[in-house]
Design a protein around this motif. Structure first.
Motif, mmCIF file in Angstrom:
data_model
loop_
_atom_site.group_PDB
_atom_site.id
_atom_site.type_symbol
_atom_site.label_atom_id
_atom_site.label_comp_id
_atom_site.label_asym_id
_atom_site.label_seq_id
_atom_site.Cartn_x
_atom_site.Cartn_y
_atom_site.Cartn_z
ATOM 1 N N LEU A 55 -38.137 80.894 -86.321
ATOM 2 C CA LEU A 55 -38.811 79.992 -85.022
ATOM 3 C C LEU A 55 -38.344 78.532 -85.471
ATOM 4 N N VAL A 56 -38.609 78.324 -86.444
ATOM 5 C CA VAL A 56 -38.425 77.025 -87.548
ATOM 6 C C VAL A 56 -36.785 76.829 -87.437
ATOM 7 N N MET A 57 -36.101 77.608 -87.763
ATOM 8 C CA MET A 57 -34.595 78.264 -87.707
ATOM 9 C C MET A 57 -34.120 77.646 -86.756
ATOM 10 N N LEU B 269 -32.606 73.571 -85.470
ATOM 11 C CA LEU B 269 -31.146 73.547 -85.315
ATOM 12 C C LEU B 269 -30.567 73.467 -84.016
ATOM 13 N N TYR B 270 -31.880 73.928 -82.930
ATOM 14 C CA TYR B 270 -31.448 73.311 -81.020
ATOM 15 C C TYR B 270 -30.839 72.450 -81.654
ATOM 16 N N PHE B 271 -32.172 71.137 -81.964
ATOM 17 C CA PHE B 271 -31.967 69.321 -81.674
ATOM 18 C C PHE B 271 -30.865 69.003 -82.682
ATOM 19 N N ASP C 98 -25.365 70.034 -82.819
ATOM 20 C CA ASP C 98 -24.815 68.966 -81.997
ATOM 21 C C ASP C 98 -23.680 68.085 -82.223
ATOM 22 N N ASN C 99 -24.944 67.800 -84.023
ATOM 23 C CA ASN C 99 -24.226 66.207 -84.799
ATOM 24 C C ASN C 99 -24.036 66.188 -86.180
ATOM 25 N N LEU C 100 -23.900 67.724 -86.234
ATOM 26 C CA LEU C 100 -23.767 68.182 -87.551
ATOM 27 C C LEU C 100 -22.613 68.257 -88.067
ATOM 28 N N ASN C 101 -21.436 68.212 -87.098
ATOM 29 C CA ASN C 101 -20.083 68.202 -87.418
ATOM 30 C C ASN C 101 -19.750 68.882 -88.910
ATOM 31 N N ASP C 102 -19.040 68.119 -90.085
ATOM 32 C CA ASP C 102 -18.827 68.484 -91.283
ATOM 33 C C ASP C 102 -19.634 69.153 -92.227
ATOM 34 N N LEU D 8 -33.466 65.330 -88.775
ATOM 35 C CA LEU D 8 -34.212 64.875 -87.574
ATOM 36 C C LEU D 8 -33.471 63.387 -87.490
ATOM 37 N N SER D 9 -33.334 62.656 -88.864
ATOM 38 C CA SER D 9 -32.971 61.785 -88.325
ATOM 39 C C SER D 9 -31.866 61.527 -89.175
ATOM 40 N N SER D 10 -30.911 62.537 -89.681
ATOM 41 C CA SER D 10 -30.037 62.460 -89.869
ATOM 42 C C SER D 10 -29.021 62.541 -88.701
#
Length: 236
Positions: free
Chosen positions: A127-129, A133-135, A138-142, A192-194
């Motif tokens: 659930l935590v994972m 990942l849900y949040f 979309d912004n992880l990219n590389d 989350l902040s990154s």
């Protein structure tokens, strides 16, 4: 450094928390941020010294693994101070991942356990994972694969600290497991902040507070560890 300070758990904890507060102050004050190379690294050095003076490891391998884990966290601390440099940020993630893997090896044991015992912690980890990942996906990219690998290591770490419940004394278990959960909170705030929003309230304070206290609890828990099998052998 007085031996009494190192040997007394309460005094050490209070002094560690005082220096942790100082480091948080340095971190959140832009004009003196450069001094984090001293304030943050000093915290890791304190933990290593306390562990070495108080550990009662039966296995030299476990001692080496524990010291190595703390050294990788220290190295990660240095890289994260320079996190504005992309390479340092990646190296910080890798250093922390290796540190947590070493913790995982340190906490592994050969005790049998029922699969049903793992269900609650597995559900929690999944659930935590999925939530994090849900949040951030979309912004992880590389950073997608390295972040996924780090989350997986985090989950392994939580699971193995949970499995200690059936082979060590309660005080050690609860200290280490609480430390692992706090470490997870710290990692999630960083994620989350990154990769989601850099406007998380008190993000800088929360990350370091959870991280610092988690490391303190883990080291205190390891030092107080008593293995059930070892105790049984001594009794017989």
């Amino acid at each position: 450094m007085p031996l009494s300070f190192i040997k007394n758990r309460t005094y050490f904890s209070l002094i560690f928390l005082a220096f942790l507060t100082l480091d948080i102050l340095v971190k959140t004050t832009q004009d003196i941020y450069i001094y984090r190379f001293f304030s943050k690294i000093f915290l890791s050095v304190l933990l290593i010294i306390y562990y070495l003076f108080n550990q009662k490891e039966v296995s030299i391998i476990k001692k080496i693994i524990m010291v190595s884990a703390l050294m990788f966290f220290l190295l990660g601390d240095v890289f994260f101070i320079l996190n504005k440099i992309e390479t340092c940020f990646i190296l910080g993630i890798l250093s922390f991942a290796i540190g947590k893997l070493l913790y995982t090896f340190r906490f592994s044991n050969q005790e049998d356990f029922k699969l049903t015992q793992l269900v609650p912690i597995l559900v929690f980890c999944v659930l935590v994972m999925l939530s994090i990942l849900y949040f951030i996906s979309d912004n992880l990219n590389d950073y997608f694969f390295i972040s996924l690998a780090y989350i997986f290591v985090d989950m392994l770490f939580i699971i193995f600290t949970f499995l200690r419940k059936y082979s060590v004394n309660k005080k050690s278990f609860y200290l280490v497991f609480t430390g692992a959960i706090l470490s997870l909170f710290s990692d999630n705030i960083v994620a989350l902040s990154s990769f989601y929003s850099n406007n998380i309230p008190y993000e800088g304070i929360g990350v370091m507070l959870f991280y610092g206290v988690s490391q303190l609890l883990i080291v205190l828990g390891v030092v107080r560890e008593k293995n059930f099998k070892c105790d049984e052998i001594l009794v017989t």
